[in-house]
Enzyme design. Structure first.
Site, PDB file in Angstrom:
ATOM      1  NE  ARG A 121      24.904  -3.212 -27.197  1.00 51.20           N
ATOM      2  CZ  ARG A 121      25.904  -4.090 -27.335  1.00 51.20           C
ATOM      3  NH1 ARG A 121      26.840  -4.175 -26.407  1.00 51.20           N
ATOM      4  NH2 ARG A 121      25.986  -4.868 -28.382  1.00 51.20           N
ATOM      5  CG  HIS A 148      22.694  -8.977 -29.995  1.00 49.63           C
ATOM      6  ND1 HIS A 148      22.693  -7.783 -30.716  1.00 49.63           N
ATOM      7  CD2 HIS A 148      23.985  -9.184 -29.609  1.00 49.63           C
ATOM      8  CE1 HIS A 148      23.924  -7.311 -30.756  1.00 49.63           C
ATOM      9  NE2 HIS A 148      24.718  -8.127 -30.101  1.00 49.63           N
ATOM     10  CD  GLN A 151      26.594 -11.523 -32.794  1.00 57.20           C
ATOM     11  OE1 GLN A 151      27.073 -10.524 -32.284  1.00 57.20           O
ATOM     12  NE2 GLN A 151      27.288 -12.311 -33.602  1.00 57.20           N
ATOM     13  CG  ASP A 244      26.682 -15.007 -25.526  1.00 56.83           C
ATOM     14  OD1 ASP A 244      27.829 -14.507 -25.404  1.00 56.83           O
ATOM     15  OD2 ASP A 244      25.642 -14.324 -25.450  1.00 56.83           O
ATOM     16  CB  CYS A 284      27.815 -13.255 -30.205  1.00 59.94           C
ATOM     17  SG  CYS A 284      27.647 -13.408 -28.422  1.00 59.94           S
ATOM     18  NE  ARG A 312      26.704  -7.534 -34.946  1.00 58.97           N
ATOM     19  CZ  ARG A 312      26.644  -7.038 -33.707  1.00 58.97           C
ATOM     20  NH1 ARG A 312      27.324  -7.628 -32.737  1.00 58.97           N
ATOM     21  NH2 ARG A 312      25.902  -5.986 -33.415  1.00 58.97           N
TER      22      ARG A 312
HETATM   23  N1   CP Z   1      28.627  -9.284 -29.961  1.00 55.35           N
HETATM   24  C1   CP Z   1      28.452  -8.006 -29.544  1.00 55.35           C
HETATM   25  O1   CP Z   1      27.331  -7.474 -29.567  1.00 55.35           O
HETATM   26  O2   CP Z   1      29.568  -7.379 -29.140  1.00 55.35           O
HETATM   27  P1   CP Z   1      29.637  -5.954 -28.399  1.00 55.35           P
HETATM   28  O3   CP Z   1      28.932  -6.115 -27.084  1.00 55.35           O
HETATM   29  O4   CP Z   1      31.094  -5.653 -28.264  1.00 55.35           O
HETATM   30  O5   CP Z   1      28.926  -4.946 -29.255  1.00 55.35           O
END
Ligand code: CP
Length: 332
Positions: A121, A148, A151, A244, A284, A312
């Site tokens: 990440r 992402h 997701q 989002d 998300c 997820r």
């Molecule tokens: N939706 C999502 O990626 O959540 P986090 O940032 O908590 O991992």
């Protein structure tokens, strides 16, 4: 018979080639058949979740390197890997800032000697690409400024569960159409035959080049992508309404400016009423009630946000099994 063909029998999907050893940085790194195979495998793994210890990834270690905070991504990968018989190594903060202590290439080469796959990440997308290019084990994008894709897999799994099939549906993504979640969702959707409407002001619209990219991806699958300025027109008649947060992690200085542009694009019960009566609301998470979505919508009967969050884990378990095994030995 290759096991993916067996999933075809169980879940009515097209067969796909092996994904073993591949990276997953963008949703469009996978073909339509590959995405649908991962979704099928996710459905199978979800059906076996009730306290059962699986062994598909026994002896495997997943490295997780996070520059930014996470609840869902971190915990769903960690629990999912444990459920598959593997283990996880997590590093964040000063231990892992891509490019600050050493180059992304050196970090990737070192970690590839220790672990079997790596979730990264990052803030920027380019260091992630450099990292993956040098890594000799599968690298998974756990969220970057551009994409992402994990997701998006969970989102499509959730939509497929609700509607039984994906092809022919329409999603309206309302809000910041240029953000990472919107882009990955749209790529995965059109590859699976789902048309995408973006509802966004000029300041947050999808780029023309990205819309053209989506048209190219979607054309063989009968899906298109369209941009609307008017949120009502974007939502009218769709099956899924998605939003989002208006300001992504690390961009907090833009919060007030984004809100000023995006207030007309908040998902309220009045806006959701323009979608199909059977429509679902997706987000998300994390969410800001009273900003991009009203509490009545996110906590209402059309909301599937916690199914999304659960999925997820199921989608990522399937992804890990697909990237780390040849799928042989998986009982179906
Ligand atoms: N939706 C999502 O990626 O959540 P986090 O940032 O908590 O991992």
């Amino acid at each position: 018979m290759h096991n993916v063909y067996k999933y075809t029998t169980m879940y009515a999907i097209a067969p796909a080639p092996s994904l073993q050893g591949r990276h997953f940085l963008q949703a469009s790194d996978f073909s339509s058949a590959e995405i649908r195979a991962v979704l099928s495998l996710a459905g199978y793994l979800k059906s076996r979740r009730s306290g059962e210890q699986l062994t598909m990834l026994r002896g495997k270690t997943l490295g997780m390197l996070f520059e930014k905070p996470s609840l869902r991504t971190r915990v769903s990968f960690e629990v999912g890997m444990t459920q598959l018989g593997g283990q996880v190594m997590f590093a964040s903060g000063a231990e892992f800032m891509v490019g600050s202590r050493e180059t992304p290439e050196d970090a990737a080469r070192v970690l590839s000697r220790y672990v079997d796959a790596i979730v990264v990440r990052t803030h920027a997308h380019e260091p992630l690409e450099r990292f993956a290019h040098a890594a000799t084990v599968p690298t998974i994008n756990g969220l970057s400024a551009e994409a992402h894709p994990c997701q998006a897999l969970a989102d499509l799994l959730t939509i497929q569960e609700r509607f039984g099939a994906l092809a022919g549906l329409t999603i309206a993504y309302i809000g910041d159409a240029g953000n990472n979640v919107a882009k990955s969702l749209a790529e995965a959707a059109v590859l699976c035959g789902v048309t995408v409407h973006f509802g966004a002001p000029a300041s947050h619209s999808a780029k023309e080049s990205f819309l053209a990219h989506l048209q190219r991806l979607g054309k063989p699958h009968g899906a298109t992508a369209r941009a609307f300025r008017n949120p009502t027109r974007a939502v009218r008649g769709v099956d899924v309404v998605y939003t989002d947060v208006w300001t992504s992690m690390g961009e907090e200085a833009l919060k007030e400016r984004n809100a000023a542009s995006l207030i007309p694009y908040a998902i309220t019960q009045e806006l959701l009423a323009y979608a199909q009566p059977h429509s679902i609301f997706m987000h998300c998470l994390p969410a800001h009630r009273g900003e991009e979505v009203s509490a009545a919508v996110i906590d209402g009967s059309q909301s599937v946000v916690f199914d999304q969050a659960e999925n997820r884990m199921h989608a990522q378990k399937a992804l890990l099994v697909a990237l780390l095994t040849d799928l042989r030995g998986i009982p179906v």
